[in-house]
Design a protein around this motif. Structure first.
Motif, short mmCIF file in Angstrom:
data_model
loop_
_atom_site.label_atom_id
_atom_site.label_comp_id
_atom_site.label_asym_id
_atom_site.label_seq_id
_atom_site.Cartn_x
_atom_site.Cartn_y
_atom_site.Cartn_z
N ASP A 78 8.32 6.03 -59.91
CA ASP A 78 8.80 6.45 -58.60
C ASP A 78 10.08 5.69 -58.26
N PRO A 79 11.12 6.35 -57.77
CA PRO A 79 11.22 7.78 -57.46
C PRO A 79 11.52 8.61 -58.70
N PRO A 80 11.17 9.90 -58.68
CA PRO A 80 11.40 10.76 -59.84
C PRO A 80 12.86 11.18 -59.96
N TRP A 81 13.31 11.35 -61.18
CA TRP A 81 14.63 11.92 -61.48
C TRP A 81 14.60 12.37 -62.93
N GLU A 82 15.58 13.17 -63.32
CA GLU A 82 15.65 13.68 -64.69
C GLU A 82 17.10 13.87 -65.09
N VAL A 83 17.34 13.78 -66.39
CA VAL A 83 18.68 13.94 -66.94
C VAL A 83 18.63 14.99 -68.04
N VAL A 84 19.51 15.97 -67.95
CA VAL A 84 19.67 16.96 -69.02
C VAL A 84 21.02 16.68 -69.68
#
Length: 319
Positions: A78-84
């Motif tokens: 936490d906190p959530p995040w994402e990388v493409v």
């Protein structure tokens, strides 16, 4: 040595102490294999990043055979995040701006891809040797150590899968062999992804930040700056003007690398109240310096003496 650090050392010490050094051509061939393995295979899994007193967990999906390798890395904390990320750019997605800022910790990770294209140069500045065998995520691997030939870099270790050469574990050490950064798969599945939906972002409608990462994006080509204290073998990879994840004004960002370690130089105009800072967090060292109304910040996975030498030597030339 604290208990948690001692436990971490036990986890990464190889089972065989007899080192087997590699010649220059053998070392380059090894680095080529592990680099190709990270880029040209498809795999998915969960890995952990341990540094300072932090432990972060990530889910990774990497697909090859799509014309351009594509991967998604997401924080399971936490906190959530994402990388493409692909060969041209990385895009960070998060549910809100606050979570987007938190992505600064891991958004630029490339594990298990740890080496740049200039791998012949790596063998000039690091001695490479086999130091043992291990097992993780249900797979056997061989430990290799990169020992720098000067005091301006950290020793490093990685454990490469015996069958595929994919890096399963890695560690960064101090000169006295204290481990300060560790990455390790806890779950890993090799082979074509069963569901390409794993590569799609969940927070497309949230806060989004994008940065080009294509090699050779050298913009001004390092013009207007001299760095006599740059360690030998470090070459300019990128020179761009961009807005940081913190949402501040655009800054000039220069990236230098020796193929293993990376060094960023940020140049920005700041108010008089902003003061220079220094920080050490695991393998990452940061030092900033005021030059009139310009703040120059140097940050990289190098020892403090190297980052300090670079920071103190920077000369900004007048246009």
């Amino acid at each position: 040595m604290s208990g948690w650090r001692a436990a971490l050392c036990v986890l990464v010490v190889p089972v065989c102490a007899a080192a087997v050094p590699l010649g220059g051509k053998q070392a380059v061939a090894l680095l080529d294999r592990v680099a190709v393995a990270a880029s040209h295979q498809s795999y998915s899994g969960i890995y952990q990043h341990q540094y300072a007193r932090s432990l972060m967990t990530y889910r990774l999906a990497h697909a090859s055979g799509l014309g351009n390798p594509l991967e998604k890395r997401e924080s399971l904390d936490d906190p959530p995040w994402e990388v493409v990320r692909d060969n041209q750019s990385l895009t960070v997605y998060a549910p809100d701006r606050q979570a987007l800022k938190a992505a600064r910790t891991g958004a630029f990770q490339t594990f298990p891809s740890l080496f740049g294209d200039n791998r012949a140069e790596i063998a000039r500045h690091y001695a490479v040797e086999r130091i043992g065998k291990d097992r993780t995520a249900g797979r056997d691997c061989v430990w290799w150590q990169l020992t720098p030939r000067d005091a301006q870099r950290y020793p490093r270790r990685f454990c490469a899968d015996i069958r595929t050469s994919l890096i399963l574990k890695s560690a960064i050490l101090t000169a006295d062999r204290q481990i300060i950064d560790r990455l390790s798969f806890s779950e890993l599945k090799l082979g074509k992804l069963g569901d390409l939906g794993q590569l799609q972002p969940q927070y497309r409608d949230g806060a989004v930040w994008r940065m080009p990462v294509a090699a050779g994006d050298r913009g001004d080509g390092g013009r207007g700056i001299q760095i006599p204290g740059l360690p030998e073998g470090f070459a300019l990879q990128r020179d761009v003007s961009r807005r940081l994840l913190s949402g501040q004004q655009a800054v000039r960002h220069l990236v230098y690398s020796d193929g293993v370690a990376s060094l960023s130089v940020f140049i920005e105009r700041v108010p008089d109240a902003v003061q220079p800072t220094a920080m050490q967090n695991g393998a990452i060292t940061l030092r900033s310096r005021k030059m009139g109304d310009i703040l120059v910040t140097v940050v990289g996975d190098l020892p403090d003496n190297a980052v300090q030498s670079v920071s103190h030597s920077i000369i900004l030339l007048r246009p």
